[in-house]
Design an enzyme around this catalytic site. Structure first.
Site, short mmCIF file in Angstrom:
data_model
loop_
_atom_site.label_atom_id
_atom_site.label_comp_id
_atom_site.label_asym_id
_atom_site.label_seq_id
_atom_site.Cartn_x
_atom_site.Cartn_y
_atom_site.Cartn_z
CG ASP A 143 -2.07 0.99 1.08
OD1 ASP A 143 -3.22 0.55 0.93
OD2 ASP A 143 -1.80 2.22 1.09
CB ILE A 144 0.86 4.26 -2.18
CG1 ILE A 144 1.98 5.11 -2.74
CG2 ILE A 144 -0.39 5.06 -1.87
CD1 ILE A 144 1.66 5.72 -4.10
CG ASN B 84 -12.02 -0.34 3.95
OD1 ASN B 84 -12.35 -0.77 5.06
ND2 ASN B 84 -10.85 0.24 3.74
CB SER C 127 -10.65 5.61 -1.80
OG SER C 127 -9.49 4.83 -1.58
CG HIS D 270 -8.65 -2.94 -2.45
ND1 HIS D 270 -9.61 -2.29 -3.21
CD2 HIS D 270 -8.49 -2.18 -1.35
CE1 HIS D 270 -9.99 -1.20 -2.59
NE2 HIS D 270 -9.33 -1.10 -1.45
P1 AMP Z 1 -9.69 1.61 0.11
O1 AMP Z 1 -9.68 2.95 0.78
O2 AMP Z 1 -10.16 0.46 0.96
O3 AMP Z 1 -10.38 1.65 -1.24
O4 AMP Z 1 -8.16 1.26 -0.16
C1 AMP Z 1 -7.44 1.83 -1.21
C2 AMP Z 1 -6.00 1.74 -0.82
O5 AMP Z 1 -5.22 1.93 -1.97
C3 AMP Z 1 -5.57 2.81 0.20
O6 AMP Z 1 -5.07 2.17 1.37
C4 AMP Z 1 -4.50 3.59 -0.54
O7 AMP Z 1 -3.44 4.00 0.28
C5 AMP Z 1 -4.05 2.59 -1.60
N1 AMP Z 1 -3.48 3.17 -2.81
C6 AMP Z 1 -3.98 4.22 -3.52
N2 AMP Z 1 -3.20 4.45 -4.60
C7 AMP Z 1 -2.21 3.51 -4.56
C8 AMP Z 1 -1.08 3.23 -5.38
N3 AMP Z 1 -0.83 3.96 -6.50
N4 AMP Z 1 -0.27 2.21 -5.05
C9 AMP Z 1 -0.50 1.50 -3.92
N5 AMP Z 1 -1.56 1.70 -3.11
C10 AMP Z 1 -2.39 2.70 -3.41
#
Ligand code: AMP
Ligand code: ZN
Length: 117
Positions: free
Chosen positions: A34-35, A90, A98, A103
């Site tokens: 995760d970023i 989520n 988001s 995932h």
């Molecule tokens: P959610 O909020 O459950 O939809 O999780 C989305 C996740 O994706 C969040 O924890 C973000 O930090 C992660 N995320 C968003 N953009 C990236 C990216 N480019 N590479 C890795 N993780 C990401």
């Protein structure tokens, strides 16, 4: 109808169009860091097939969702965080979703309180 996979962030990561720190990949599943990590281990495990989220999943996606969970369990074993970790989906913006490609979050390496926020 527009092809959701063209602009989907996680489909783009799977295709290598957006850089990510890949952990593992097989025929069905892709895992990466995760970023914006919320724990010492914060890995995202996604199906290679585009499914928008758990509430959009169909019965034919059952095996794929199970594969994501089992991949998370294997990564937790490799990371030696089996004492306590969490896998989270989520579902919907109200729960913090988001990115609309299903995932599984794998979180561990610190104490995880309950109930989650
Ligand atoms: P959610 O909020 O459950 O939809 O999780 C989305 C996740 O994706 C969040 O924890 C973000 O930090 C992660 N995320 C968003 N953009 C990236 C990216 N480019 N590479 C890795 N993780 C990401
Ligand atoms: Zn996607």
């Amino acid at each position: 109808m527009a092809d959701a996979t063209v602009s989907c962030l996680f489909c783009r990561i799977i295709r290598g169009e957006v850089p990510a720190r890949k952990i593992r990949e097989d025929e069905h599943v892709f895992a990466f860091e995760d970023i914006n990590p919320q724990a010492p281990t914060h890995v995202l495990v996604v199906p290679k097939k585009h499914v928008a989220g758990l509430k959009e999943a169909q019965s034919e996606d059952a095996e794929l969702i199970g594969r994501c969970q089992l991949a998370a369990a294997e990564i937790a074993r490799e990371r030696k965080i089996e004492h306590g970790y969490r896998t989270v989906l989520n579902v919907g913006p109200g729960a913090g979703q988001s990115v609309f490609h299903l995932h599984v979050h794998l979180l561990g390496g610190r104490h995880l309180s309950w109930p989650p926020g």
